[in-house]
Write a protein that holds these residues in place. Structure first.
Motif, short mmCIF file in Angstrom:
data_model
loop_
_atom_site.label_atom_id
_atom_site.label_comp_id
_atom_site.label_asym_id
_atom_site.label_seq_id
_atom_site.Cartn_x
_atom_site.Cartn_y
_atom_site.Cartn_z
N LYS A 234 10.37 -4.51 -1.34
CA LYS A 234 11.38 -5.27 -0.60
C LYS A 234 12.35 -4.29 0.05
O LYS A 234 12.72 -3.29 -0.56
N VAL A 235 12.76 -4.61 1.29
CA VAL A 235 13.78 -3.83 1.99
C VAL A 235 14.84 -4.81 2.49
O VAL A 235 14.54 -5.67 3.31
N ASP A 236 16.04 -4.70 1.96
CA ASP A 236 17.16 -5.53 2.40
C ASP A 236 18.02 -4.68 3.33
O ASP A 236 18.86 -3.90 2.89
N ARG A 237 17.80 -4.83 4.63
CA ARG A 237 18.48 -3.94 5.58
C ARG A 237 19.96 -4.30 5.73
O ARG A 237 20.77 -3.44 6.06
N GLN A 238 20.32 -5.54 5.51
CA GLN A 238 21.73 -5.92 5.62
C GLN A 238 22.54 -5.34 4.47
O GLN A 238 23.69 -4.94 4.65
N ARG A 239 21.95 -5.29 3.27
CA ARG A 239 22.67 -4.77 2.10
C ARG A 239 22.30 -3.33 1.78
O ARG A 239 22.77 -2.77 0.79
N SER A 240 21.47 -2.73 2.62
CA SER A 240 21.06 -1.32 2.46
C SER A 240 20.43 -1.08 1.09
O SER A 240 20.82 -0.15 0.37
N ARG A 241 19.45 -1.92 0.72
CA ARG A 241 18.81 -1.80 -0.58
C ARG A 241 17.29 -1.78 -0.44
O ARG A 241 16.72 -2.51 0.35
N ILE A 242 16.68 -0.92 -1.26
CA ILE A 242 15.22 -0.80 -1.30
C ILE A 242 14.77 -1.12 -2.72
O ILE A 242 15.27 -0.53 -3.67
N THR A 243 13.84 -2.06 -2.85
CA THR A 243 13.29 -2.42 -4.15
C THR A 243 11.89 -1.83 -4.28
O THR A 243 11.07 -1.97 -3.36
N LEU A 244 11.63 -1.18 -5.39
CA LEU A 244 10.40 -0.43 -5.58
C LEU A 244 9.63 -0.93 -6.80
O LEU A 244 10.17 -1.63 -7.65
N SER A 245 8.37 -0.53 -6.86
CA SER A 245 7.54 -0.85 -8.03
C SER A 245 6.66 0.35 -8.36
O SER A 245 6.12 0.99 -7.45
N ILE A 246 6.55 0.64 -9.65
CA ILE A 246 5.59 1.64 -10.11
C ILE A 246 4.31 0.97 -10.57
O ILE A 246 3.21 1.42 -10.27
N LYS A 247 4.45 -0.16 -11.25
CA LYS A 247 3.28 -0.79 -11.87
C LYS A 247 2.32 -1.35 -10.83
O LYS A 247 1.12 -1.46 -11.10
N GLN A 248 2.81 -1.69 -9.63
CA GLN A 248 1.92 -2.27 -8.63
C GLN A 248 0.97 -1.24 -8.01
O GLN A 248 0.08 -1.60 -7.24
N LEU A 249 1.16 0.03 -8.35
CA LEU A 249 0.19 1.05 -7.95
C LEU A 249 -0.92 1.20 -8.99
O LEU A 249 -1.85 1.98 -8.80
N GLU A 250 -0.80 0.46 -10.09
CA GLU A 250 -1.83 0.46 -11.12
C GLU A 250 -2.47 -0.92 -11.18
O GLU A 250 -1.83 -1.92 -10.90
N GLU A 251 -3.73 -0.96 -11.57
CA GLU A 251 -4.40 -2.24 -11.68
C GLU A 251 -3.87 -2.98 -12.90
O GLU A 251 -3.72 -2.41 -13.98
#
Length: 369
Positions: A234-251
């Motif tokens: 997720k990228v919230d450009r109005q609030r300048s926030r980036i949401t990331l995931s580590i587990k979604q790179l794993e099955e």
């Protein structure tokens, strides 16, 4: 220092400056201009006869010029804040809380938390004060986030400037190399290394996105300074926030269940068991009530457990339901239920499509305590 000339004969004092006008540069050819203090006239009947009087006039004029210059610079600072333009200032020094940055005749403050992660990631072995000391005298790109002339507060942010410059390079689905920054109970902040090899931006991995396993304490999994790979979810450009995931790179280990934990040929292995006769499998605790409610939904004709198996690790003791990514085939749709190590495959006979099944399941879960 402006050139001051006293003309006594005509009864006037002229404050002259031989240099050009003050110009405050802005991007895109915008500018603020202030004429450099002008003609100042007054009528007097007295003649200047002593050196002391002359010195007083010069000092008063210099003070007037300095105050006018500072007033104009505060006006420029407010214009930068309101416009969101990036300013490149020189680092004058630092104190215990941040950097001191020059803005024309003013000196503002850049708190350490408002620095971009590029500094700490480039020299991770140095303390923040060592980084600050080494940065003194260099230029830094910042945004003005507070310009309070009355209280003499001029505050900068390098983070906000970095967001403006680099955030367009980050999109949902992108995968980045990252470095773990600070860790909180709710998640870990990850500095993102962009294509130029520099860590310009920071995103958050929530505790639920760290691992498919149950994570009680993030610090058992991650440490500050660890290098990781992350996916942007997720990228919230109005609030300048980036949401990331580590587990979604794993099955997801649950998605491996059908082929690995539950053998397709119904054979029994040391870590798994299965059967094709649903009547011999007792549903996991809580499933029976869900089955009853599903049968009350329009378009669902039958619900039964078809197979079960046991995982090698415990992901969660709570009952979890997962929808298959595959669309219904010949009116058959698969759900997976998991609690502890036990996994069960559930088959629905239905006229609904995948989205219809999802909505029906949501309604059922709202009704079942």
């Amino acid at each position: 220092m402006p050139i001051l000339t006293a003309r006594i004969g005509g009864g006037s004092l002229t404050c002259l400056d031989q240099s050009s006008s003050l110009v405050y540069p802005f991007p895109n050819n915008h500018s603020i201009s202030l004429k450099k203090f002008c003609q100042r006239s007054f009528t007097t009947t007295a003649k200047l006869t002593t050196t002391t009087t002359t010195t007083t006039l010069v000092d008063d004029s210099s003070s007037f010029i300095r105050q006018s210059r500072m007033s104009a610079d505060w006006k420029a600072a407010r214009a930068y804040k309101d416009s969101g333009f990036i300013y490149q200032g020189r680092i004058e020094g630092f104190n215990g809380g941040g950097l001191l940055v020059r803005f024309f005749s003013l000196v503002g403050f850049l708190p350490f938390p408002q620095l971009s992660p590029s500094h700490s990631c480039q020299e991770p072995q140095k303390s923040i004060h060592e980084v600050a000391k080494g940065s003194t005298g260099s230029l830094i790109s910042v945004k003005i986030i507070q310009a309070d002339e009355e209280n003499k507060k001029l505050i900068f942010s390098e983070k906000e400037a970095a967001w403006t410059k680099y955030s367009e390079r980050v999109n949902v689905g992108d995968i980045f190399a990252g470095r773990v920054g600070s860790i909180e109970d709710y998640g870990a902040f990850i500095h993102l290394r962009l294509s130029d090899g520099i860590y310009h931006l920071t995103g958050l991995v929530h505790v639920s996105e760290i691992s498919w396993d149950l994570v009680q304490d993030i610090r058992d999994v991650l440490n500050e300074g660890d290098d990781v790979r992350v996916k942007v979810i997720k990228v919230d450009r109005q609030r300048s926030r980036i949401t990331l995931s580590i587990k979604q790179l794993e099955e997801d280990p649950l998605l491996e269940t059908l082929d690995k934990v539950i053998p397709q040929d119904s054979s029994v292995g040391p870590d798994s068991s299965s059967t094709s006769i649903s009547s011999n499998i007792e549903p996991l605790p809580g499933l029976a009530a869900i089955f009853e409610e599903l049968l009350q939904e329009d378009g669902i004709d039958d619900v039964r457990v078809t197979r079960q198996g046991f995982e090698k690790r415990v992901v969660s003791q709570d009952l979890q339901l997962w929808l298959s990514n595959a669309p219904p085939t010949e009116r058959k749709f698969t759900l997976l239920a998991r609690a502890g190590r036990q996994v069960q495959e559930i088959q629905l006979t239905t006229l609904l499509n995948q989205e219809g099944i999802k909505k029906a399941l949501q309604r059922v879960l709202e009704r079942v305590p």
